[in-house]
Design a protein around this motif. Structure first.
Motif, PDB file in Angstrom:
ATOM      1  N   ARG A  66       0.810  -1.227   0.000  1.00  0.00           N
ATOM      2  CA  ARG A  66       0.000   0.000   0.000  1.00  0.00           C
ATOM      3  C   ARG A  66       0.841   1.273   0.000  1.00  0.00           C
ATOM      4  NH1 ARG A  66      -4.852  -1.824   4.190  1.00  0.00           N
ATOM      5  NH2 ARG A  66      -5.519  -3.631   2.966  1.00  0.00           N
ATOM      6  N   GLY A  67       1.969   1.232   0.668  1.00  0.00           N
ATOM      7  CA  GLY A  67       2.847   2.416   0.696  1.00  0.00           C
ATOM      8  C   GLY A  67       3.306   2.795  -0.706  1.00  0.00           C
ATOM      9  N   ASP A  68       3.735   1.785  -1.491  1.00  0.00           N
ATOM     10  CA  ASP A  68       4.159   2.050  -2.870  1.00  0.00           C
ATOM     11  C   ASP A  68       2.983   2.536  -3.713  1.00  0.00           C
ATOM     12  OD1 ASP A  68       6.756   1.415  -2.374  1.00  0.00           O
ATOM     13  OD2 ASP A  68       6.683  -0.601  -3.249  1.00  0.00           O
ATOM     14  N   ALA A  69       1.817   1.920  -3.494  1.00  0.00           N
ATOM     15  CA  ALA A  69       0.635   2.329  -4.265  1.00  0.00           C
ATOM     16  C   ALA A  69       0.284   3.789  -3.967  1.00  0.00           C
ATOM     17  CB  ALA A  69      -0.545   1.419  -3.943  1.00  0.00           C
ATOM     18  N   VAL A  70       0.354   4.173  -2.694  1.00  0.00           N
ATOM     19  CA  VAL A  70       0.072   5.567  -2.326  1.00  0.00           C
ATOM     20  C   VAL A  70       1.099   6.495  -2.980  1.00  0.00           C
ATOM     21  CG1 VAL A  70       0.120   7.220  -0.414  1.00  0.00           C
ATOM     22  CG2 VAL A  70      -1.181   5.102  -0.191  1.00  0.00           C
ATOM     23  N   SER A  71       2.378   6.118  -2.921  1.00  0.00           N
ATOM     24  CA  SER A  71       3.416   6.966  -3.531  1.00  0.00           C
ATOM     25  C   SER A  71       3.155   7.173  -5.016  1.00  0.00           C
ATOM     26  CB  SER A  71       4.800   6.332  -3.361  1.00  0.00           C
ATOM     27  OG  SER A  71       5.158   6.327  -2.016  1.00  0.00           O
ATOM     28  N   SER A  72       2.809   6.092  -5.712  1.00  0.00           N
ATOM     29  CA  SER A  72       2.591   6.241  -7.156  1.00  0.00           C
ATOM     30  C   SER A  72       1.321   7.051  -7.438  1.00  0.00           C
ATOM     31  CB  SER A  72       2.565   4.877  -7.857  1.00  0.00           C
ATOM     32  OG  SER A  72       1.415   4.141  -7.482  1.00  0.00           O
ATOM     33  N   MET A  73       0.302   6.890  -6.595  1.00  0.00           N
ATOM     34  CA  MET A  73      -0.919   7.686  -6.792  1.00  0.00           C
ATOM     35  C   MET A  73      -0.666   9.166  -6.494  1.00  0.00           C
ATOM     36  SD  MET A  73      -4.261   5.449  -5.670  1.00  0.00           S
ATOM     37  CE  MET A  73      -3.585   4.329  -4.470  1.00  0.00           C
ATOM     38  N   VAL A  74       0.124   9.432  -5.470  1.00  0.00           N
ATOM     39  CA  VAL A  74       0.458  10.824  -5.147  1.00  0.00           C
ATOM     40  C   VAL A  74       1.247  11.443  -6.309  1.00  0.00           C
ATOM     41  CG1 VAL A  74       1.901  12.276  -3.634  1.00  0.00           C
ATOM     42  CG2 VAL A  74       0.407  10.539  -2.638  1.00  0.00           C
ATOM     43  N   TYR A  75       2.170  10.668  -6.865  1.00  0.00           N
ATOM     44  CA  TYR A  75       2.958  11.163  -8.001  1.00  0.00           C
ATOM     45  C   TYR A  75       2.048  11.477  -9.192  1.00  0.00           C
ATOM     46  CZ  TYR A  75       6.479  11.365 -11.652  1.00  0.00           C
ATOM     47  OH  TYR A  75       7.270  11.777 -12.693  1.00  0.00           O
ATOM     48  N   GLU A  76       1.162  10.538  -9.506  1.00  0.00           N
ATOM     49  CA  GLU A  76       0.225  10.738 -10.625  1.00  0.00           C
ATOM     50  C   GLU A  76      -0.693  11.929 -10.381  1.00  0.00           C
ATOM     51  OE1 GLU A  76      -1.971   7.524 -12.654  1.00  0.00           O
ATOM     52  OE2 GLU A  76      -0.645   6.151 -11.621  1.00  0.00           O
ATOM     53  N   ALA A  77      -1.197  12.010  -9.148  1.00  0.00           N
ATOM     54  CA  ALA A  77      -2.133  13.098  -8.825  1.00  0.00           C
ATOM     55  C   ALA A  77      -1.445  14.457  -8.950  1.00  0.00           C
ATOM     56  CB  ALA A  77      -2.697  12.897  -7.426  1.00  0.00           C
ATOM     57  N   ASN A  78      -0.227  14.564  -8.417  1.00  0.00           N
ATOM     58  CA  ASN A  78       0.497  15.836  -8.508  1.00  0.00           C
ATOM     59  C   ASN A  78       0.781  16.199  -9.967  1.00  0.00           C
ATOM     60  OD1 ASN A  78       0.516  16.097  -5.742  1.00  0.00           O
ATOM     61  ND2 ASN A  78       2.553  15.224  -5.488  1.00  0.00           N
ATOM     62  N   ALA A  79       1.133  15.181 -10.761  1.00  0.00           N
ATOM     63  CA  ALA A  79       1.394  15.434 -12.182  1.00  0.00           C
ATOM     64  C   ALA A  79       0.127  15.916 -12.887  1.00  0.00           C
ATOM     65  CB  ALA A  79       1.930  14.169 -12.849  1.00  0.00           C
ATOM     66  N   ARG A  80      -1.014  15.346 -12.512  1.00  0.00           N
ATOM     67  CA  ARG A  80      -2.289  15.734 -13.156  1.00  0.00           C
ATOM     68  C   ARG A  80      -2.701  17.140 -12.736  1.00  0.00           C
ATOM     69  NH1 ARG A  80      -4.814  14.222 -17.610  1.00  0.00           N
ATOM     70  NH2 ARG A  80      -4.034  12.133 -17.145  1.00  0.00           N
ATOM     71  N   VAL A  81      -2.430  17.501 -11.477  1.00  0.00           N
ATOM     72  CA  VAL A  81      -2.754  18.859 -11.018  1.00  0.00           C
ATOM     73  C   VAL A  81      -1.855  19.867 -11.747  1.00  0.00           C
ATOM     74  CG1 VAL A  81      -2.588  20.412  -9.018  1.00  0.00           C
ATOM     75  CG2 VAL A  81      -3.659  18.166  -8.775  1.00  0.00           C
ATOM     76  N   ARG A  82      -0.588  19.478 -11.918  1.00  0.00           N
ATOM     77  CA  ARG A  82       0.376  20.355 -12.610  1.00  0.00           C
ATOM     78  C   ARG A  82       0.032  20.477 -14.090  1.00  0.00           C
ATOM     79  NH1 ARG A  82       4.715  17.962 -10.196  1.00  0.00           N
ATOM     80  NH2 ARG A  82       5.017  16.544 -11.935  1.00  0.00           N
ATOM     81  N   ASP A  83      -0.345  19.374 -14.694  1.00  0.00           N
ATOM     82  CA  ASP A  83      -0.621  19.349 -16.139  1.00  0.00           C
ATOM     83  C   ASP A  83      -1.946  18.620 -16.367  1.00  0.00           C
ATOM     84  OD1 ASP A  83      -0.778  18.915 -18.852  1.00  0.00           O
ATOM     85  OD2 ASP A  83       1.228  18.102 -19.072  1.00  0.00           O
ATOM     86  N   PRO A  84      -3.066  19.368 -16.332  1.00  0.00           N
ATOM     87  CA  PRO A  84      -4.382  18.720 -16.397  1.00  0.00           C
ATOM     88  C   PRO A  84      -4.648  18.001 -17.721  1.00  0.00           C
ATOM     89  CG  PRO A  84      -4.565  21.001 -15.643  1.00  0.00           C
ATOM     90  CD  PRO A  84      -3.179  20.824 -16.152  1.00  0.00           C
TER      91      PRO A  84
END
Lengths: 165, 165
Positions: A66-84
């Motif tokens: 779950r820790g890795d899954a959260v990290s990858s989701m946080v990375y994806e989410a931040n990228a999507r907020v930065r570049d919608p």
């Protein structure tokens, strides 16, 4: 030092439960990964994936992943907020372009190595060994030369072909 | 031939409205991108991002960017369904590794070019020009040699450092 989760005896809700205005249970699935002192980490994940989806995705995974899954989701989410528009697929495209440039540079450098070796062999007094054998015991790069690989991603078609179903 | 959206006069709901069991309005934000004959395309996007979030993200974009946004979301969603732990961040990591390997191969090949040139110059009868100038007008690869770039992504720290806020 970061606090992760809640203090015993003084229940302070995790960032997720705080944002969702709900009670943070002892076995809250979010609490280990979304500490109260980093509210933005959950805010972006919630904005992009939705708390309910993240909850479901985490519940379906063993605890140690779950820790890795959260990290990858946080990375994806931040990228999507930065570049919608492109999110982290923009990063994939950029890396793919870097690979294309590097492969071209490598092919040119390797061609030049071959060219220089042939010329060197031809200019040697006893060059009867032929162009097939010069320095074949060779340098580190000659050992790597055969291992050129094709990239596994092609962003021109990725969105159409990388579908599971 | 693919049908995109609905036929005039015979309202057939798009894949999104069909899955969500709602009326597909004439100005449905999903209809242009989720045709009825490809239900899985929307199913994965809905599972990962949630219809409500996708709706919001599309509404916030100009119409001419929505197609690209949908493509990148479909790509991310499919990657997450395929790999629930790493999603398309796994692809980024893999591409980054390919870049590392290619950069090593390129550095070795370029070092060998330099080595061979120096040796070649030294073996020439009139090698008084010194090692600084051999073939400097050069081959295509020598012109590219100066343009080695560093990758813009470092997956070891990406999840921690690529946060916007």
């Amino acid at each position: 030092m970061k606090e992760s989760g809640r203090k015993q005896g003084a229940p302070s809700p995790c960032a997720a439960c705080k944002l969702l205005r709900r009670r943070c249970a002892q076995d809250c699935v979010f609490a280990p990964y979304f500490p109260a002192d980093d509210p933005q980490k959950f805010a972006n994940v919630h904005k992009v994936f939705g708390a309910s989806n993240v909850n479901k995705m985490l519940q379906e995974l063993p605890v140690d992943q779950r820790g890795d899954a959260v990290s990858s989701m946080v990375y994806e989410a931040n990228a999507r907020v930065r570049d919608p528009v492109y999110g982290c697929v923009g990063a994939i495209s950029s890396l793919q372009q870097q690979i294309d440039v590097l492969q071209t540079q490598l092919a040119l450098a390797q061609a030049e190595v071959v060219h220089l070796r042939v010329r060197q062999t031809a200019s040697m007094p006893n060059h009867g060994v032929g162009p097939g054998s010069p320095s074949s015991s060779g340098s580190p790069s000659s050992r790597l030369m055969g291992s050129q690989f094709r990239p596994t991603f092609d962003m021109d078609t990725a969105c159409e072909t990388h579908q599971m179903y």
